[in-house]
Design a protein around this motif. Structure first.
Motif, PDB file in Angstrom:
ATOM      1  N   ALA A  12     -65.873 -19.475   7.239  1.00  0.00           N
ATOM      2  CA  ALA A  12     -64.716 -19.507   8.146  1.00  0.00           C
ATOM      3  C   ALA A  12     -64.203 -20.930   8.348  1.00  0.00           C
ATOM      4  O   ALA A  12     -63.151 -21.128   8.951  1.00  0.00           O
ATOM      5  CB  ALA A  12     -65.070 -18.882   9.484  1.00  0.00           C
ATOM      6  N   GLY A  13     -64.943 -21.909   7.851  1.00  0.00           N
ATOM      7  CA  GLY A  13     -64.480 -23.292   7.934  1.00  0.00           C
ATOM      8  C   GLY A  13     -65.089 -24.110   9.054  1.00  0.00           C
ATOM      9  O   GLY A  13     -64.648 -25.232   9.320  1.00  0.00           O
ATOM     10  N   ALA A  14     -66.101 -23.574   9.722  1.00  0.00           N
ATOM     11  CA  ALA A  14     -66.746 -24.325  10.803  1.00  0.00           C
ATOM     12  C   ALA A  14     -67.438 -25.553  10.219  1.00  0.00           C
ATOM     13  O   ALA A  14     -68.228 -25.449   9.290  1.00  0.00           O
ATOM     14  CB  ALA A  14     -67.750 -23.438  11.520  1.00  0.00           C
ATOM     15  N   GLN A  15     -67.090 -26.718  10.772  1.00  0.00           N
ATOM     16  CA  GLN A  15     -67.681 -27.955  10.270  1.00  0.00           C
ATOM     17  C   GLN A  15     -68.491 -28.695  11.315  1.00  0.00           C
ATOM     18  O   GLN A  15     -69.198 -29.635  10.996  1.00  0.00           O
ATOM     19  CB  GLN A  15     -66.591 -28.852   9.717  1.00  0.00           C
ATOM     20  N   SER A  16     -68.395 -28.264  12.548  1.00  0.00           N
ATOM     21  CA  SER A  16     -69.170 -28.893  13.615  1.00  0.00           C
ATOM     22  C   SER A  16     -70.011 -27.828  14.308  1.00  0.00           C
ATOM     23  O   SER A  16     -69.795 -26.629  14.138  1.00  0.00           O
ATOM     24  CB  SER A  16     -68.239 -29.563  14.631  1.00  0.00           C
ATOM     25  N   PHE A  17     -70.941 -28.301  15.105  1.00  0.00           N
ATOM     26  CA  PHE A  17     -71.797 -27.376  15.844  1.00  0.00           C
ATOM     27  C   PHE A  17     -70.967 -26.475  16.750  1.00  0.00           C
ATOM     28  O   PHE A  17     -71.185 -25.265  16.792  1.00  0.00           O
ATOM     29  CB  PHE A  17     -72.828 -28.167  16.667  1.00  0.00           C
ATOM     30  N   SER A  18     -70.021 -27.056  17.472  1.00  0.00           N
ATOM     31  CA  SER A  18     -69.226 -26.256  18.414  1.00  0.00           C
ATOM     32  C   SER A  18     -68.361 -25.223  17.694  1.00  0.00           C
ATOM     33  O   SER A  18     -68.233 -24.088  18.153  1.00  0.00           O
ATOM     34  CB  SER A  18     -68.369 -27.157  19.308  1.00  0.00           C
ATOM     35  N   GLU A  19     -67.792 -25.585  16.556  1.00  0.00           N
ATOM     36  CA  GLU A  19     -67.003 -24.620  15.785  1.00  0.00           C
ATOM     37  C   GLU A  19     -67.889 -23.477  15.283  1.00  0.00           C
ATOM     38  O   GLU A  19     -67.504 -22.314  15.332  1.00  0.00           O
ATOM     39  CB  GLU A  19     -66.321 -25.300  14.597  1.00  0.00           C
ATOM     40  N   ALA A  20     -69.084 -23.828  14.805  1.00  0.00           N
ATOM     41  CA  ALA A  20     -70.019 -22.807  14.328  1.00  0.00           C
ATOM     42  C   ALA A  20     -70.465 -21.903  15.478  1.00  0.00           C
ATOM     43  O   ALA A  20     -70.524 -20.684  15.333  1.00  0.00           O
ATOM     44  CB  ALA A  20     -71.235 -23.460  13.671  1.00  0.00           C
ATOM     45  N   LEU A  21     -70.748 -22.500  16.631  1.00  0.00           N
ATOM     46  CA  LEU A  21     -71.178 -21.725  17.792  1.00  0.00           C
ATOM     47  C   LEU A  21     -70.100 -20.729  18.213  1.00  0.00           C
ATOM     48  O   LEU A  21     -70.384 -19.553  18.451  1.00  0.00           O
ATOM     49  CB  LEU A  21     -71.535 -22.648  18.959  1.00  0.00           C
ATOM     50  N   GLY A  40     -78.745 -17.007  20.613  1.00  0.00           N
ATOM     51  CA  GLY A  40     -78.746 -16.774  19.171  1.00  0.00           C
ATOM     52  C   GLY A  40     -77.687 -17.604  18.479  1.00  0.00           C
ATOM     53  O   GLY A  40     -77.926 -18.179  17.414  1.00  0.00           O
ATOM     54  N   GLY A  41     -76.506 -17.685  19.080  1.00  0.00           N
ATOM     55  CA  GLY A  41     -75.425 -18.484  18.510  1.00  0.00           C
ATOM     56  C   GLY A  41     -75.787 -19.956  18.419  1.00  0.00           C
ATOM     57  O   GLY A  41     -75.490 -20.623  17.425  1.00  0.00           O
ATOM     58  N   ILE A  42     -76.433 -20.474  19.454  1.00  0.00           N
ATOM     59  CA  ILE A  42     -76.850 -21.886  19.455  1.00  0.00           C
ATOM     60  C   ILE A  42     -77.851 -22.146  18.327  1.00  0.00           C
ATOM     61  O   ILE A  42     -77.726 -23.121  17.574  1.00  0.00           O
ATOM     62  CB  ILE A  42     -77.447 -22.274  20.831  1.00  0.00           C
TER      63      ILE A  42
END
Length: 143
Positions: free
Chosen positions: A62-71, A132-134
């Motif tokens: 999906a393009g998440a490149q940072s921890f917060s975007e991935a979370l 779980g997301g973290i």
């Protein structure tokens, strides 16, 4: 002849108490907590690991490149799956398709249409999804 895809007893605790009671009575079963065998435990651990990597991969795709975007992505996926479970499975399929109901409870239309029961059952899972997301977001960033 009915084909049993899954052991109904595995998810009997996900139903309202009236349905659980009727199921146990109609099947001449005693309400007991099913013990997890070693093979079942191993299957659950493998499934958990597979889902962790699938969610991390989905966030990456999906393009998440940072921890917060991935979370945000992973937490969003978990919420969407939970909403699907409540809205589609618990509110539409099981209440309206009697063949999907627990054996001996097919006649319990009113009990299967208890929407608030399923919503209340989902609320405690929201913080679990966050934890779980973290963990999964951290894994995605590390890997």
């Amino acid at each position: 002849m009915t084909i049993e895809i899954m052991n109904p007893i595995s998810f009997v605790n996900d139903y309202p108490p009236e349905i659980q009671k009727q199921y146990y009575e109609s099947q001449n079963r005693v309400e007991t907590k099913e013990e997890i065998t070693k093979i079942t435990f191993i299957k659950k651990i493998i499934s958990l690991i597979v889902f962790v990597f699938i969610f991390a991969w989905m966030a990456h795709i999906a393009g998440a490149q940072s921890f917060s975007e991935a979370l945000i992505a992973i937490y969003g996926y978990m919420i969407v799956i939970a909403l699907f479970d409540v809205l589609v499975l618990d509110w539409i399929l099981f209440p309206n398709i009697k063949k999907l109901r627990l054996p001996g409870t097919e006649h319990m239309d009113k009990e299967y249409h208890q929407k608030w029961f399923h919503v209340k059952a989902m609320f405690p899972m929201i913080p679990v999804f966050l934890v779980g997301g973290i963990l999964i977001a951290g894994l995605m960033i590390i890997v």
